[in-house]
Design a protein around this motif. Structure first.
Motif, PDB file in Angstrom:
ATOM      1  N   LEU A  97       0.804  -1.110   0.080  1.00 19.61           N
ATOM      2  CA  LEU A  97      -0.004   0.121  -0.032  1.00 19.61           C
ATOM      3  C   LEU A  97       0.882   1.223  -0.188  1.00 19.61           C
ATOM      4  CD1 LEU A  97      -2.873  -0.952   2.543  1.00 19.61           C
ATOM      5  CD2 LEU A  97      -3.085  -0.505   0.092  1.00 19.61           C
ATOM      6  N   ASP A  98       2.265   1.250   0.670  1.00 23.57           N
ATOM      7  CA  ASP A  98       2.895   2.236   0.700  1.00 23.57           C
ATOM      8  C   ASP A  98       3.587   2.358  -0.621  1.00 23.57           C
ATOM      9  OD1 ASP A  98       2.238   2.983   3.223  1.00 23.57           O
ATOM     10  OD2 ASP A  98       4.077   1.946   4.096  1.00 23.57           O
ATOM     11  N   GLU A  99       3.815   1.557  -1.347  1.00 24.83           N
ATOM     12  CA  GLU A  99       4.579   1.728  -2.690  1.00 24.83           C
ATOM     13  C   GLU A  99       3.306   1.822  -3.864  1.00 24.83           C
ATOM     14  OE1 GLU A  99       6.405  -2.273  -3.368  1.00 24.83           O
ATOM     15  OE2 GLU A  99       8.057  -1.773  -1.760  1.00 24.83           O
ATOM     16  N   ASN A 100       2.255   1.560  -3.440  1.00 28.05           N
ATOM     17  CA  ASN A 100       1.119   1.797  -4.330  1.00 28.05           C
ATOM     18  C   ASN A 100      -0.127   2.693  -3.756  1.00 28.05           C
ATOM     19  OD1 ASN A 100       2.020  -0.063  -6.838  1.00 28.05           O
ATOM     20  ND2 ASN A 100       2.309  -1.094  -4.848  1.00 28.05           N
ATOM     21  N   PRO A 101       0.199   3.876  -3.377  1.00 24.06           N
ATOM     22  CA  PRO A 101      -0.714   4.546  -2.519  1.00 24.06           C
ATOM     23  C   PRO A 101      -2.143   4.759  -3.508  1.00 24.06           C
ATOM     24  CG  PRO A 101       0.897   6.159  -3.365  1.00 24.06           C
ATOM     25  CD  PRO A 101       1.408   4.570  -3.659  1.00 24.06           C
ATOM     26  N   GLU A 102      -2.166   4.610  -4.869  1.00 24.18           N
ATOM     27  CA  GLU A 102      -3.323   4.947  -5.896  1.00 24.18           C
ATOM     28  C   GLU A 102      -4.141   3.581  -5.780  1.00 24.18           C
ATOM     29  OE1 GLU A 102       0.198   3.243  -8.334  1.00 24.18           O
ATOM     30  OE2 GLU A 102       0.021   4.227  -6.250  1.00 24.18           O
ATOM     31  N   ALA A 103      -3.721   2.395  -4.897  1.00 19.27           N
ATOM     32  CA  ALA A 103      -4.670   1.150  -5.082  1.00 19.27           C
ATOM     33  C   ALA A 103      -5.891   1.508  -4.195  1.00 19.27           C
ATOM     34  CB  ALA A 103      -3.770   0.024  -4.367  1.00 19.27           C
ATOM     35  N   GLU A 104      -6.984   1.071  -4.714  1.00 23.88           N
ATOM     36  CA  GLU A 104      -8.273   1.485  -4.176  1.00 23.88           C
ATOM     37  C   GLU A 104      -8.555   0.403  -3.067  1.00 23.88           C
ATOM     38  OE1 GLU A 104     -10.053   4.069  -5.239  1.00 23.88           O
ATOM     39  OE2 GLU A 104      -8.972   4.671  -6.685  1.00 23.88           O
ATOM     40  N   ALA A 105      -8.221  -0.870  -3.031  1.00 26.65           N
ATOM     41  CA  ALA A 105      -8.759  -1.894  -2.215  1.00 26.65           C
ATOM     42  C   ALA A 105      -7.634  -2.978  -2.069  1.00 26.65           C
ATOM     43  CB  ALA A 105     -10.075  -2.298  -2.880  1.00 26.65           C
ATOM     44  N   VAL A 106      -8.124  -4.070  -1.077  1.00 24.68           N
ATOM     45  CA  VAL A 106      -7.098  -4.828  -0.839  1.00 24.68           C
ATOM     46  C   VAL A 106      -8.309  -6.190  -0.847  1.00 24.68           C
ATOM     47  CG1 VAL A 106      -5.899  -6.201   0.862  1.00 24.68           C
ATOM     48  CG2 VAL A 106      -5.500  -3.714   0.598  1.00 24.68           C
ATOM     49  N   ILE A 107      -7.893  -7.332  -1.477  1.00 26.18           N
ATOM     50  CA  ILE A 107      -8.522  -8.550  -1.198  1.00 26.18           C
ATOM     51  C   ILE A 107      -7.625  -9.689  -0.886  1.00 26.18           C
ATOM     52  CG2 ILE A 107      -8.529  -8.860  -3.776  1.00 26.18           C
ATOM     53  CD1 ILE A 107     -11.341 -10.004  -3.629  1.00 26.18           C
ATOM     54  N   LEU A 108      -8.303 -10.517  -0.185  1.00 23.75           N
ATOM     55  CA  LEU A 108      -7.321 -11.889   0.334  1.00 23.75           C
ATOM     56  C   LEU A 108      -8.337 -13.059   0.780  1.00 23.75           C
ATOM     57  CD1 LEU A 108      -5.429 -11.366   3.624  1.00 23.75           C
ATOM     58  CD2 LEU A 108      -7.136  -9.654   2.879  1.00 23.75           C
ATOM     59  N   PRO A 109      -7.864 -14.095   0.630  1.00 25.14           N
ATOM     60  CA  PRO A 109      -8.618 -15.184   1.290  1.00 25.14           C
ATOM     61  C   PRO A 109      -8.310 -15.597   2.713  1.00 25.14           C
ATOM     62  CG  PRO A 109      -6.866 -16.014   0.011  1.00 25.14           C
ATOM     63  CD  PRO A 109      -6.723 -14.690  -0.150  1.00 25.14           C
ATOM     64  N   SER A 110      -9.251 -15.605   3.621  1.00 25.56           N
ATOM     65  CA  SER A 110      -8.991 -16.138   4.948  1.00 25.56           C
ATOM     66  C   SER A 110     -10.179 -16.643   5.546  1.00 25.56           C
ATOM     67  CB  SER A 110      -8.411 -14.750   5.842  1.00 25.56           C
ATOM     68  OG  SER A 110      -8.144 -15.093   7.294  1.00 25.56           O
ATOM     69  N   PRO A 111     -10.174 -17.886   5.912  1.00 22.69           N
ATOM     70  CA  PRO A 111      -9.197 -18.697   5.816  1.00 22.69           C
ATOM     71  C   PRO A 111      -8.909 -19.122   4.244  1.00 22.69           C
ATOM     72  CG  PRO A 111     -10.787 -19.678   7.276  1.00 22.69           C
ATOM     73  CD  PRO A 111     -11.339 -18.586   6.536  1.00 22.69           C
ATOM     74  N   ASN A 112      -7.752 -19.881   4.140  1.00 25.44           N
ATOM     75  CA  ASN A 112      -7.211 -20.363   2.909  1.00 25.44           C
ATOM     76  C   ASN A 112      -7.702 -21.871   2.699  1.00 25.44           C
ATOM     77  OD1 ASN A 112      -5.485 -21.998   4.054  1.00 25.44           O
ATOM     78  ND2 ASN A 112      -3.499 -20.801   3.091  1.00 25.44           N
ATOM     79  N   TYR A 113      -7.678 -22.422   1.788  1.00 26.33           N
ATOM     80  CA  TYR A 113      -8.522 -23.562   1.613  1.00 26.33           C
ATOM     81  C   TYR A 113      -7.928 -24.804   2.667  1.00 26.33           C
ATOM     82  CZ  TYR A 113     -10.953 -26.633  -1.609  1.00 26.33           C
ATOM     83  OH  TYR A 113     -11.864 -27.345  -2.532  1.00 26.33           O
ATOM     84  N   TYR A 114      -6.751 -24.460   2.968  1.00 26.69           N
ATOM     85  CA  TYR A 114      -6.323 -25.457   4.240  1.00 26.69           C
ATOM     86  C   TYR A 114      -6.760 -25.170   5.699  1.00 26.69           C
ATOM     87  CZ  TYR A 114      -3.524 -26.633   0.137  1.00 26.69           C
ATOM     88  OH  TYR A 114      -3.332 -26.909  -1.141  1.00 26.69           O
ATOM     89  N   GLY A 115      -7.330 -23.891   5.817  1.00 28.35           N
ATOM     90  CA  GLY A 115      -7.857 -23.244   7.054  1.00 28.35           C
ATOM     91  C   GLY A 115      -7.010 -22.157   7.763  1.00 28.35           C
ATOM     92  N   ILE A 116      -5.655 -21.961   7.047  1.00 27.23           N
ATOM     93  CA  ILE A 116      -4.949 -20.789   7.618  1.00 27.23           C
ATOM     94  C   ILE A 116      -5.444 -19.450   7.499  1.00 27.23           C
ATOM     95  CG2 ILE A 116      -2.363 -20.092   7.393  1.00 27.23           C
ATOM     96  CD1 ILE A 116      -2.762 -23.090   8.154  1.00 27.23           C
ATOM     97  N   CYS A 117      -5.611 -18.712   8.604  1.00 25.82           N
ATOM     98  CA  CYS A 117      -6.127 -17.369   8.660  1.00 25.82           C
ATOM     99  C   CYS A 117      -4.976 -16.452   8.777  1.00 25.82           C
ATOM    100  CB  CYS A 117      -7.124 -17.301   9.748  1.00 25.82           C
ATOM    101  SG  CYS A 117      -8.677 -18.174   9.519  1.00 25.82           S
ATOM    102  N   SER A 118      -5.049 -15.163   8.026  1.00 20.48           N
ATOM    103  CA  SER A 118      -4.395 -14.073   8.097  1.00 20.48           C
ATOM    104  C   SER A 118      -5.004 -13.455   9.377  1.00 20.48           C
ATOM    105  CB  SER A 118      -4.358 -13.370   6.814  1.00 20.48           C
ATOM    106  OG  SER A 118      -3.960 -14.092   5.824  1.00 20.48           O
ATOM    107  N   ASP A 119      -4.016 -12.417   9.793  1.00 20.48           N
ATOM    108  CA  ASP A 119      -4.365 -11.444  10.911  1.00 20.48           C
ATOM    109  C   ASP A 119      -5.314 -10.261  10.220  1.00 20.48           C
ATOM    110  OD1 ASP A 119      -4.656  -9.603  12.931  1.00 20.48           O
ATOM    111  OD2 ASP A 119      -2.570 -10.070  13.523  1.00 20.48           O
ATOM    112  N   ILE A 120      -6.507 -10.741  10.075  1.00 21.88           N
ATOM    113  CA  ILE A 120      -7.498  -9.844   9.483  1.00 21.88           C
ATOM    114  C   ILE A 120      -7.493  -8.403  10.437  1.00 21.88           C
ATOM    115  CG2 ILE A 120      -9.776  -9.349   8.591  1.00 21.88           C
ATOM    116  CD1 ILE A 120      -8.099 -11.229   6.848  1.00 21.88           C
ATOM    117  N   ARG A 121      -7.372  -8.463  11.695  1.00 16.07           N
ATOM    118  CA  ARG A 121      -7.673  -7.118  12.516  1.00 16.07           C
ATOM    119  C   ARG A 121      -6.537  -6.230  12.000  1.00 16.07           C
ATOM    120  NH1 ARG A 121      -9.626  -7.337  18.380  1.00 16.07           N
ATOM    121  NH2 ARG A 121     -11.494  -6.941  17.421  1.00 16.07           N
TER     122      ARG A 121
END
Length: 474
Positions: free
Chosen positions: A154-178
Motif C-alpha cells: 500500500l505504501d508503494e502503491n498509494p493509488e490502489a483502491e482496495a485489498v482482497i485476500l482469502p482467509s481462511p485459505n483452503y487449508y484453514g490458515i487465517c491471516s491476521d485480518i484485524r
C-alpha cells in the motif's frame, strides 16, 4: 430399454453406499435437516421450485420474505447488511471488486486468491499488485498473508483502491485480518475478505467455543464473502455477502451483484439459506458444541497413529479442516485418498502428500471416529515400508513471475514449448482453484515442470487442453 440418466444414477448410487463425507457441502446430507425439523422441505422440494410469483419477493429488489431473510443474516453476523447469493462466492467476489475498484485502477490482491478474483481483474480491467503468502514449508502449502506485506504494498502503491485476500485459505490458515484491516483503513482503502471457507467462524465465537480464529466480520473487514454451503447447512452454490462498513456505495454494489447473478435465482437455494439461518438460531449452541467435540476426537488421536503427521491446532488455524499426511508410510495424497475411498470416506482434496478433510455443521462424532479408525487401519496395513517422515516430493514452488500486459491475441503451444512466453489464460490446479500461472505472467521452466508433475500424478489442471497445450500471447 430405459433411457440412461448417468448423473442421477451416479448420485443415487453414491448416496446408497452411505459414504462418510469430509468434503463440502457442510450439511453432510439430509439427516441434519430432518433432525432440525425441516424434513417437510426435503419432501416437497420440487413443489418449492418457483419463480417470482406474488408474495415470493425479488432478489434484486427485496421488500418481503427475502428482505426478512437478509435482515436475519445481518443480525446473525452483526453486520450492516447481508445479501443472499445464489451463484456461490464467485459472483460475490467479482461484484465486490467491481464495486470497490474503478476500471483501470489498482487492487492489492493475494496471489493465492480464488480464480474468481482473477476473473474479476479481467472483467473490471483492474490492475493487480500481488501480495504473496508465507509458506508452511513442512507441508508445502500457502500460509497467511503477512500484514507487513500489505503495508509495504500500500505504501508503494498509494493509488490502489482496495485489498482482497482469502482467509481462511483452503487449508484453514487465517491471516491476521484485524491488523490488516487497521493498515488498510489508516489509508482509507477498502478491505475485501474472501471468507468462503470460514462462514462458520463467527458462530464458534458467538457460542463461546475457544481457540478458533476471529471471523473477518469481528476483525473489521469491509466486505466479507461467505460460502454458506461449504461448512454450514445450505445447498451447494448458495452464499452470503456481508457489508460491514460505509466505505462501499451500496447502490453500486447492488448493481454489480445483479450483473453477476442469474435473473432466475433458485428459490430452492435461497430457501436453504433461510433454513440454515433458522438452524443456527434455534440449534446453534448445541450443533457447534457437538461439532467441536467431534473434531477433538481427531486431534486427540491423530498424534498416536504411527506414520501419520497432522497440522495441530496451531494459532491461526481453522481446525475444522483436518490436514494430515501419510508420507511416513510412503503414501502420497492420491494414494491415501484411494485407500480412504475404499473404506467409504471421501475427502475434500490432496496436495502432494497432504490430505485435507473438510468437516461441517453436519459432521458427527461417528464420522470422525470412523475416519480415525480407517487411518489406524491404513497405518497397520502399511507396516513399516522404510520411509522416514520427511518432506513431500511434490511441493508447489513459490513463483514470483515477471508481469507483462495480458495478451489480447492468443495461440496454443505445447506446454514444453511455453518457457519464456506470456500466459494468456489461467492455469489452475483444481482443487484448490488457485491459479498457478495467471494471464500476463511469463511462464518459467519451474512452473512447467511442476504442472507436468501434477499431470503425471493424474491431478486436474484447468487451462491445459487434452493435447497438453497452453494459451499464450501471439
Amino acid at each position: 430399454m430405459a433411457i440412461k440418466t448417468p448423473v442421477k444414477d451416479f448420485l443415487l448410487e453414491h448416496a446408497g453406499t452411505r459414504p462418510v463425507s469430509f468434503h463440502m457441502p457442510g450439511h453432510k446430507g439430509s439427516d441434519l435437516y430432518r433432525r432440525c425439523g425441516h424434513g417437510d422441505f426435503l419432501e416437497n422440494i420440487f413443489d418449492c421450485d418457483v419463480t417470482e410469483i406474488q408474495g415470493a419477493d425479488n432478489l434484486f429488489q427485496t421488500e418481503g420474505i427475502l428482505k426478512e431473510a437478509q435482515e436475519r443474516y445481518a443480525e446473525l453476523y452483526e453486520v450492516k447488511k447481508s445479501y443472499l447469493q445464489i451463484n456461490g462466492s464467485s459472483g460475490a467476489n467479482i461484484a465486490s471488486m467491481l464495486a470497490s475498484v474503478p476500471k483501470g485502477k489498482k487492487i492489492i490482491m493475494a496471489r493465492n486468491c480464488h480464480k474468481s478474483c482473477f476473473n474479476g481483474l479481467v472483467l473490471g480491467g483492474i490492475q493487480p499488485v500481488y501480495a504473496y503468502p508465507e509458506m508452511l514449508e513442512e507441508y508445502g502449502i500457502s500460509g497467511a498473508i503477512p500484514p507487513e506485506e500489505i503495508e509495504r504494498l500500500l505504501d508503494e502503491n498509494p493509488e490502489a483502491e482496495a485489498v482482497i485476500l482469502p482467509s481462511p485459505n483452503y487449508y484453514g490458515i487465517c491471516s491476521d485480518i484485524r491488523r490488516i484491516a487497521d493498515i488498510v483503513h489508516e489509508r482509507n482503502k477498502v478491505l475485501i475478505v474472501d471468507q468462503a471457507h470460514g462462514a462458520h467462524l463467527k458462530f464458534f465465537s458467538r457460542f463461546g467455543i475457544k481457540g478458533m480464529p476471529m471471523s473477518a466480520e469481528e476483525a473489521g473487514a469491509d466486505l466479507i464473502v461467505n460460502s454458506i454451503h461449504k461448512t454450514l447447512a445450505s445447498l451447494t452454490e448458495s452464499a452470503l455477502l456481508n457489508v460491514n462498513s460505509d466505505r462501499v456505495d451500496l447502490d453500486l454494489l447492488e448493481d454489480r451483484l445483479q450483473q453477476m447473478e442469474s435473473t432466475s435465482p433458485s428459490y430452492i437455494l435461497m430457501a436453504s439459506l433461510d433454513i440454515n439461518a433458522s438452524i443456527i438460531q434455534e440449534y446453534g449452541q448445541q450443533l457447534f458444541s457437538e461439532w467441536a467435540e467431534a473434531l477433538d476426537i481427531f486431534y486427540r488421536e491423530a498424534g498416536h497413529i504411527d506414520g501419520l503427521r497432522h497440522i495441530s491446532k496451531i494459532p491461526g488455524l481453522d481446525w475444522t479442516k483436518m490436514n494430515f499426511s501419510f508420507l511416513g508410510k510412503g503414501l502420497m495424497g492420491d494414494e491415501a485418498e484411494q485407500l480412504l475411498m475404499e473404506k467409504g470416506i471421501f475427502i475434500e482434496l490432496f496436495t502432494g502428500d497432504l490430505v485435507m478433510c473438510m468437516s461441517g455443521i453436519g459432521t458427527t462424532a461417528g464420522d470422525v471416529r470412523r475416519l480415525v479408525e480407517v487411518l489406524k487401519e491404513i497405518s497397520e496395513d502399511r507396516g513399516n515400508p522404510g520411509f522416514a517422515i520427511g518432506e513431500s516430493e511434490l511441493k508447489q514452488p513459490v513463483l514470483r513471475a515477471e508481469l507483462c500486459e495480458i495478451p489480447e491475441t492468443k495461440r496454443k503451444v505445447k506446454l514444453d514449448e511455453a518457457e519464456g512466453l506470456v500466459c494468456a489464460s489461467s492455469v489452475i490446479p483444481y482443487p484448490p482453484g488457485i491459479p498457478f500461472i495467471c494471464p500476463g505472467e511469463k511462464i518459467s521452466r519451474e512452473a512447467i515442470d511442476y504442472i507436468k508433475a501434477l499431470r503425471e500424478r493424474g491431478e486436474k489442471v484447468i487451462g491445459l487442453n487434452e493435447d497438453g497445450c497452453i494459451m499464450v500471447g501471439q
